[in-house]
Design an enzyme around this catalytic site. Structure first.
Site, PDB file in Angstrom:
ATOM      1  N   ARG A 588      32.842  37.235  45.904  1.00 44.53           N
ATOM      2  CA  ARG A 588      32.772  38.580  45.275  1.00 44.53           C
ATOM      3  C   ARG A 588      31.527  39.303  45.799  1.00 44.53           C
ATOM      4  O   ARG A 588      30.411  38.843  45.560  1.00 44.53           O
ATOM      5  CB  ARG A 588      32.619  38.384  43.768  1.00 44.53           C
ATOM      6  CG  ARG A 588      33.903  38.178  43.002  1.00 44.53           C
ATOM      7  CD  ARG A 588      33.695  38.395  41.518  1.00 44.53           C
ATOM      8  NE  ARG A 588      34.853  37.944  40.759  1.00 44.53           N
ATOM      9  CZ  ARG A 588      34.987  36.736  40.214  1.00 44.53           C
ATOM     10  NH1 ARG A 588      34.011  35.874  40.355  1.00 44.53           N
ATOM     11  NH2 ARG A 588      36.057  36.400  39.575  1.00 44.53           N
ATOM     12  N   SER A 621      43.967  39.111  46.334  1.00 39.45           N
ATOM     13  CA  SER A 621      44.573  38.843  45.021  1.00 39.45           C
ATOM     14  C   SER A 621      44.446  40.002  44.060  1.00 39.45           C
ATOM     15  O   SER A 621      43.851  39.879  42.971  1.00 39.45           O
ATOM     16  CB  SER A 621      43.929  37.589  44.442  1.00 39.45           C
ATOM     17  OG  SER A 621      43.938  36.593  45.441  1.00 39.45           O
ATOM     18  N   ASP A 675      47.607  36.074  46.150  1.00 40.94           N
ATOM     19  CA  ASP A 675      47.294  34.646  45.982  1.00 40.94           C
ATOM     20  C   ASP A 675      48.445  33.880  45.355  1.00 40.94           C
ATOM     21  O   ASP A 675      48.666  32.695  45.640  1.00 40.94           O
ATOM     22  CB  ASP A 675      45.981  34.435  45.207  1.00 40.94           C
ATOM     23  CG  ASP A 675      45.977  35.154  43.881  1.00 40.94           C
ATOM     24  OD1 ASP A 675      45.000  34.981  43.124  1.00 40.94           O
ATOM     25  OD2 ASP A 675      46.932  35.908  43.600  1.00 40.94           O
TER      26      ASP A 675
HETATM   27  C1  0WK Z   1      42.464  29.522  44.451  1.00 39.75           C
HETATM   28  C2  0WK Z   1      43.273  30.333  45.459  1.00 39.75           C
HETATM   29  C3  0WK Z   1      42.910  31.785  45.356  1.00 39.75           C
HETATM   30  C4  0WK Z   1      43.100  32.232  43.956  1.00 39.75           C
HETATM   31  C5  0WK Z   1      42.294  31.383  43.034  1.00 39.75           C
HETATM   32  C6  0WK Z   1      42.536  31.779  41.640  1.00 39.75           C
HETATM   33  O1  0WK Z   1      42.994  29.892  46.770  1.00 39.75           O
HETATM   34  O2  0WK Z   1      43.652  32.529  46.220  1.00 39.75           O
HETATM   35  O3  0WK Z   1      42.737  33.575  43.835  1.00 39.75           O
HETATM   36  O4  0WK Z   1      42.683  30.038  43.165  1.00 39.75           O
HETATM   37  O5  0WK Z   1      41.770  30.992  40.817  1.00 39.75           O
HETATM   38  P1  0WK Z   1      40.321  31.401  40.346  1.00 39.75           P
HETATM   39  O6  0WK Z   1      39.431  31.120  41.453  1.00 39.75           O
HETATM   40  O7  0WK Z   1      40.379  32.808  39.916  1.00 39.75           O
HETATM   41  O8  0WK Z   1      40.055  30.510  39.186  1.00 39.75           O
HETATM   42  C1  BGC Z   2      45.606  40.391  40.144  1.00 40.60           C
HETATM   43  C2  BGC Z   2      46.703  39.631  40.878  1.00 40.60           C
HETATM   44  C3  BGC Z   2      46.268  38.222  41.152  1.00 40.60           C
HETATM   45  C4  BGC Z   2      45.808  37.583  39.898  1.00 40.60           C
HETATM   46  C5  BGC Z   2      45.326  36.176  40.090  1.00 40.60           C
HETATM   47  C6  BGC Z   2      45.184  39.617  38.950  1.00 40.60           C
HETATM   48  O1  BGC Z   2      44.116  40.260  38.345  1.00 40.60           O
HETATM   49  O2  BGC Z   2      46.070  41.650  39.764  1.00 40.60           O
HETATM   50  O3  BGC Z   2      47.016  40.281  42.058  1.00 40.60           O
HETATM   51  O4  BGC Z   2      47.350  37.542  41.669  1.00 40.60           O
HETATM   52  O5  BGC Z   2      44.760  38.313  39.311  1.00 40.60           O
HETATM   53  O6  BGC Z   2      44.245  36.111  40.911  1.00 40.60           O
END
Ligand code: 0WK
Ligand code: BGC
Ligand code: BGC
Length: 935
Positions: A588, A621, A675
């Site tokens: 980010r 995503s 994603d």
């Molecule tokens: C890992 C995937 C990525 C996705 C993420 C979602 O590679 O594309 O956005 O998981 O999980 P988070 O990191 O938001 O917990």
């Molecule tokens: C986004 C999606 C994404 C999801 C999981 C949401 O906030 O709008 O595009 O797939 O988060 O990361």
């Protein structure tokens, strides 16, 4: 004559020919305890023979045997206990206590060590009017009290009370009889009080060994003290009382706490220099409770604070320690008792037994011609005829010989002066031993307190209660003296309980009432989070409807975005690809795309890929309207992202421009992938049935392979198209408002996109912690949590991380670790608070998982119906920190899917390499499809 014998025992249901004349009742002291020996059959045989025996005594009596003084010495010597024996009993009892605390089951510990769920001694702030029902403390009687707690230190309102004698046939009858009798007495007492019939709170003092599983749940282990009602052992006695009060139907009484009489005695002790932390009762039975370190009570999953433990030392029977002090009279008494072999220690100390021990010794000495010129009276030969009151009076030096004489005459004996003196010595021997044994046991408890508190010298106050303590002239002084001898390093003050523990029971009831009220407020607060089948089925149906609208291109909270991924991998994909994954927990930054390219170049350098032109798959995503595989217009940021000049832009172009700016010419962006799609593809590479992608991480979303014919706006009727549902926005049209709570509204209002992503804000990791924090603030404001103290920390946004939910709800984490997490947040919590925070986390994560499950069920059913299948087997590729790390989330999602889509066999595949691989696969499939159209 024989008839009058039974008269003295008068409380039992006897066949008519044996029923006593009225005059014989005198001996039966109200509430006095006619021991319930197995006399029916024995008396019949023995009485008659004894009656005959009594009757066969010559007028002038039998000559006194020459060795009478040896006989007396031998008898009384048996009751002498040495200091060494007392110390051995002390040590052995301590050993059994610690063994039971450790939860060691074999060998079976001699004492039970039962946690009572009383976690603190009274604060003195307890207030209110309470009804107290005492059953079992004083044997064949129960007492009802009306106790008013003012909550003002030193301001005491005298409890009003009434005692009821329990008929023998009730003490030996059915459990229903006993509890109906108790409910009847309750009404009779309350009828005489100026009180309303509604909303009364009752504390139930039930003085028998019980397994407690809560302040208002307690299962009777076994009867003691002459009670033997059927159908009660193994039952929850609070429920039995509630049922009886219900049957009585006169009053609406809420039984909020069940308390052992020792606990009532300890909690009732006046707040002096130091609170009483030990409660000792010696009445018909005997027992002690004390405040143990919670960490040392194995059955309790607790490491802080203290918990009151009822020792139940009445069952202490270590042959090694007790064997040498048990007399033949003890064995006879035990053998004749209702529960032979049980409560051996109690039978040497309890008021129900002291009189009988004295009678057995007197009968023994009389038969040997040492007492009463060898002429026993029928009463002397009848079990239970000598009562505690008799012994206490006969020992009371102020009573004087005349009184002893009168008592013995009442027992049909013709005592001489020497008899009176010897009877007093027998009483003294029996009671001295009782007090000494009780002291040895109490000294064991004090040693335990010293150990657990790691204190050299222990200062402690012991609340004492029970008629043996109150009425016996010397019992307490012998007890105190022997304790000082056996536990010299303990500075013990003995506080006689003012009213037998009635106030103490009311104190516990007040605490229980407060906790019960808190529990009700907690349940009310969490109730909206407990979704039932119909509510979840409604969410599923609403989602289906929104999916259909979205696919038709109509207004819907579900955008149902075509992704231009038309096939899942078939496993033939090969090649090297670069994959970029933006939108999850990582990666980010602001100046976004330039930074992204910097990272890629840095990655290539580190991987020795610099200069290689590799196709790049870009996992982005966020909701994008795709115009093709490598074109995605960002519709709006989510998950707290807010980089400017991106919304409405083709993010692939933004990336390519950044690549150009960086002259990283070798980067070839082939595909932009959500994603969810990347995750579906990477799992599809292993399992071709994987046609749904699910993310439950910072955000949440799902995609699936839809029939192209159902996708408006994309030409073609055959084949499939992967649809990015963007289900995070489900409910933005208000369709979820019925489920939304004030806490959801607070989180939404505080977010950078209020009104948006409503479904996501009820499910995903970015928000669950905040929902919990708002609930905790609410419960604190109600005084339910943290004693109502709002802390700065808890008012800090995002201070309660969603990962805390995963940690707090993990089965492997004991409450103690939960407490540690919360204390790091600077929250002043009690053990009850910890439990409540755990329940709040469970309610919030359970709702999230169920809503997520309802969504997956809607998608699976859509695919099944698309294909007109009876049964569908489909796999879901899943990724996201919350789904992967939360201990129960995944199983709750699967359970909800099974419930709402029973005709779909849904397998969840956790994606190992994230959606990056999926992006590469999409790129590979795109390259393959592009290849096949070129040839
Ligand atoms: C890992 C995937 C990525 C996705 C993420 C979602 O590679 O594309 O956005 O998981 O999980 P988070 O990191 O938001 O917990
Ligand atoms: C986004 C999606 C994404 C999801 C999981 C949401 O906030 O709008 O595009 O797939 O988060 O990361
Ligand atoms: C019971 C205890 C009780 C004690 C004193 C014993 O028989 O088992 O629960 O505390 O008597 O009443």
């Amino acid at each position: 004559m024989f008839v009058s014998l039974l008269g003295t025992l008068g409380c039992l249901t006897l066949p008519d020919e044996l029923r006593p004349e009225e005059s014989d009742q005198l001996l039966c002291v109200p509430g006095g305890q006619p021991p319930l020996w197995k006399f029916m059959d024995s008396i019949r045989s023995e009485g008659l023979q004894q009656g005959e025996e009594a009757l066969s005594c010559p007028e002038e009596g039998l000559p006194r045997p020459s060795d009478s003084s040896e006989l007396v010495q031998d008898c009384l010597q048996q009751f002498k206990v040495t200091v060494a024996q007392l110390q051995q009993i002390q040590a052995s009892l301590l050993g059994s206590m610690e063994q039971a605390l450790r939860g060691q089951a074999s060998p079976v510990p001699a004492v039970r060590m039962l946690p009572t769920y009383v976690g603190s001694t009274p604060h003195g702030t307890e207030q209110g009017d309470f009804v107290v029902l005492e059953l079992g403390a004083t044997g064949a009687s129960l007492r009802v009290l009306w106790v008013t707690l003012t909550g003002i230190e030193g301001h005491r309102v005298e409890p009003r009370s009434q005692e009821f004698v329990i008929p023998q046939d009730v003490m030996l009858g059915t459990g229903q009889q006993l509890f109906d009798f108790a409910a009847h007495c309750l009404s009779e007492f309350l009828d005489a009080q100026p009180v309303s019939k509604q909303g009364l709170q009752l504390g139930f003092s039930f003085s028998f060994p019980c397994h407690q599983t809560g302040l208002d749940r307690s299962t009777l282990i076994s009867w003691t003290k002459g009670f033997r009602c059927s159908g009660v052992e193994g039952q929850d006695v609070v429920q039995l009382l509630r049922d009886a009060i219900q049957r009585q139907g006169a009053y609406n009484i809420d039984v909020v706490a069940v308390v052992n009489d020792t606990v009532g005695t300890m909690m009732g002790c006046e707040l002096g220099a130091r609170p009483c932390e030990v409660g000792l009762v010696v009445d018909t039975g005997t027992n002690v409770c004390y405040m143990e370190e919670a960490r040392d009570v194995a059955v309790l999953d607790e490491d802080r604070g203290r918990v009151c433990v009822s020792v139940e030392w009445g069952s202490f029977s270590d042959d090694g320690a007790l064997g040498p002090v048990l007399t033949t009279f003890d064995h006879t008494l035990d053998h004749e008792s209702l529960n032979p072999g049980a409560q051996r220690f109690e039978k040497m100390i309890g008021g129900l037994y002291l009189g009988e021990l004295v009678r057995l010794v007197l009968a023994h000495l009389t038969r040997r011609g040492v007492l009463f010129r060898g002429c026993p009276s029928p009463a002397l030969l009848s079990q239970g005829s000598v009562l505690l009151e008799h012994v206490a009076e006969m020992e009371d030096p102020s009573a004087g010989a005349a009184r002893v004489h009168a008592i013995l005459q009442d027992l049909g004996l013709s005592p001489e002066a020497s008899d009176v003196e010897l009877v007093q010595r027998v009483c003294a021997a029996v009671c001295t031993r009782a007090a000494q044994l009780c002291a040895a046991a109490l000294a064991a408890v004090l040693s335990r307190l010293q150990h657990s508190r790691e204190q050299q010298t222990l200062q402690v106050a012991v609340a004492t209660g029970g008629r043996v303590c109150e009425r016996h002239p010397r019992f307490c002084s012998i007890l105190q003296g022997t304790v000082m001898l056996l536990a010299p390093e303990c500075d013990v003050s003995f506080i006689p309980s003012a009213d037998g523990g009635g106030r103490g029971v009311a104190m516990v009831t007040a605490v229980a009432a407060r906790l019960a009220a808190h529990r009700r407020l907690l349940e009310e607060t969490l109730a909206p989070f407990r979704l039932n089948h119909d509510q979840l089925a409604a969410v599923q149906a609403q989602m289906r409807e929104a999916m259909a609208k979205g696919l038709r291109g109509e207004a819907s909270s579900l955008r149902m975005l075509p992704t231009y991924v038309r096939a899942t991998p078939d496993g033939s994909e090969r090649g090297d690809f670069l994959a970029l994954d933006l939108g999850g927990t990582n990666f980010r930054v602001l100046l976004l795309f330039d930074h992204i390219v910097d990272c890629i170049v840095d990655f290539q350098q580190k991987q020795g890929l610099s200069g290689q032109s590799l196709p790049l798959g870009f996992t982005f995503s966020f909701p994008c309207k795709q115009l093709g595989l490598d074109q995605g217009i960002l519709l709006n940021w989510t998950k707290g992202f807010n980089a400017s000049d991106c919304e409405g832009q083709d993010v692939v172009s933004l990336l390519r421009e950044a690549i150009t700016r960086r002259q990283a010419v070798e980067l070839n962006v082939v595909a932009i992938v959500n994603d969810t799609v990347g995750t579906m593809m990477s799992c599809g590479y292993e399992d071709p049935r994987c046609e749904i992608g699910l993310i439950v991480g910072t955000g949440t979303n799902a995609c699936y392979m839809e029939e192209l014919r159902n996708v408006a706006g994309v030409p073609g009727d055959s084949g499939h198209m992967c649809i990015n549902m963007e289900w995070g926005a489900f409910g933005d049209d208000g369709s979820l408002d019925t489920l939304s709570t004030c806490f959801d509204a607070s989180v939404d209002q505080a977010s950078i996109n209020p009104g948006k992503q409503r479904f996501e804000k009820m499910i995903s990791g970015m928000y669950l912690g905040e929902i919990v924090r708002h609930i905790l603030l609410h419960l604190t404001s109600l005084g339910v949590l943290f004693r109502g103290q709002q802390t700065q920390r808890l008012q800090t946004r995002d201070i309660f991380k969603t990962k805390f939910l995963s940690e707090i709800e993990s089965d492997s984490l004991a409450l103690r670790q939960v407490r540690a997490i919360l204390e790091d947040l600077g929250l002043p919590l009690t053990s009850d608070d910890t439990l409540m925070v755990l329940e709040v986390c469970q309610a919030v994560s359970q709702r999230a998982a169920q809503l997520c499950g309802a969504g997956v069920a809607a998608v699976a059913e859509k695919i099944r119906e698309n294909r007109g299948l009876e049964e569908l087997a489909v796999s879901v590729g899943v990724d996201g920190t919350l789904y992967k790390l939360h201990p129960h989330f995944s199983s709750l999602v699967a359970a909800t899917v099974r419930e709402l889509a029973p005709r779909c066999a849904v397998t969840f595949l956790q994606s190992e390499d994230g959606s990056g691989k999926g992006a590469a696969l999409v790129t590979a499939v795109a390259c393959r499809l592009a290849q096949s159209t070129r040839v």
